[in-house]
Design an enzyme around this catalytic site. Structure first.
Site, PDB file in Angstrom:
ATOM      1  CG  HIS A  46     -14.930  14.173  -9.104  1.00  0.00           C
ATOM      2  ND1 HIS A  46     -15.133  12.825  -8.874  1.00  0.00           N
ATOM      3  CD2 HIS A  46     -14.426  14.659  -7.936  1.00  0.00           C
ATOM      4  CE1 HIS A  46     -14.756  12.526  -7.634  1.00  0.00           C
ATOM      5  NE2 HIS A  46     -14.339  13.623  -7.045  1.00  0.00           N
ATOM      6  CG  ASN A  81     -14.310  17.322   0.486  1.00  0.00           C
ATOM      7  OD1 ASN A  81     -15.079  18.233   0.196  1.00  0.00           O
ATOM      8  ND2 ASN A  81     -13.088  17.539   0.926  1.00  0.00           N
ATOM      9  CG  ASN A 138     -12.660  12.164  -1.178  1.00  0.00           C
ATOM     10  OD1 ASN A 138     -12.327  11.253  -0.426  1.00  0.00           O
ATOM     11  ND2 ASN A 138     -11.778  12.894  -1.830  1.00  0.00           N
TER      12      ASN A 138
END
Length: 194
Positions: free
Chosen positions: A22, A70, A116
Site C-alpha cells: 500500500h 483513508n 480509499n
C-alpha cells in the site's frame, strides 16, 4: 495537457507499514526526493512529509500524507488551498491492485476503483476527479475479502523487486510527466514490465 505542480505519494505512516504494498506511492516520492537531493520534512499544516523540488526547471511540491490512507485527502486539500494548486495540477502516485507487480501506468481522471486514498482525495477536492494518477502495480490477491490484509503486508522479495523496478522506471520519466508530455510517457512506460 496541463503540467503538474504537486506530486503526492500515498501510503500509511509508521515503520510497520514501510515497504508494504500500500506504500508504493510513498516509496516513489521518497526515491524522487533522494534523487533530487530534497529533504522531506514533516509539515504540520499539511499533515504530511513535504518538500519543494525543481523538476525540469519547474518548482514542484512533494507530499506524503502522514494521515492514514483513508484520510489522505485532508493533507492534499490543505496544501492545495495554501499554494493555490488546482486539481488538474496534481499527480497522485498510488498502488494499483489491477496491475501486476513490475508495471506502472499513467492516467488522468477516472474513479477511485475502491482505493480509499483516492476516494478521500476525490471527496476533499469537491468530487473533482481531474487529477493525474501514476499507478504502481502490486497485483491482486485473487479475492476481494483478502485485499485489506494483502495491501498492508510486504510483498515477497521477488514481487517487491518488481515493484521497485516499476518505481525506478517511472522515475526516469518524471521530467516529462511534470511537463505534461503524458502521451510520450504512456507509449514507453506502459509497455515496460520488470
Amino acid at each position: 495537457m496541463a503540467s503538474f505542480k504537486l506530486l503526492v505519494g500515498l501510503g500509511n505512516p509508521g515503520t510497520e507499514y514501510d515497504n508494504t504494498r500500500h506504500n508504493a506511492g510513498a516509496q516513489y516520492i521518497k526515491a524522487l526526493a533522494q534523487q533530487s537531493q530534497c529533504l522531506l520534512r514533516y509539515e504540520k499544516k499539511f499533515s504530511g512529509e513535504f518538500g519543494k523540488v525543481s523538476i525540469g526547471g519547474k518548482e514542484c511540491f512533494l507530499l506524503i500524507p502522514t494521515t492514514y490512507m483513508n484520510l489522505s485527502g485532508s493533507a492534499v486539500q490543505a496544501l492545495c488551498q495554501f499554494y493555490k494548486v488546482l486539481p488538474q495540477e496534481i499527480l497522485v502516485i498510488h498502488d494499483e491492485l489491477d496491475l501486476p507487480p513490475g508495471t506502472a501506468k499513467l492516467k488522468v481522471g477516472g474513479g477511485h476503483g475502491g482505493h480509499n486514498g483516492l476516494k478521500d482525495i476525490i471527496s476533499k477536492l469537491g468530487n473533482n476527479r481531474d487529477f493525474g494518477r501514476l499507478r504502481i502495480g502490486i497485483g491482486h490477491p485473487g479475492h476481494a475479502s483478502k485485499v485489506a490484509g494483502y495491501v498492508l503486508t510486504k510483498a515477497p522479495s521477488t514481487e517487491f523487486l518488481k515493484i521497485e523496478h516499476a518505481i525506478d522506471e517511472s522515475l526516469r520519466y518524471t521530467d516529462d510527466i511534470v511537463a505534461g508530455n503524458l502521451n510520450n510517457v504512456m507509449n514507453t512506460l506502459h509497455s515496460f514490465k520488470a
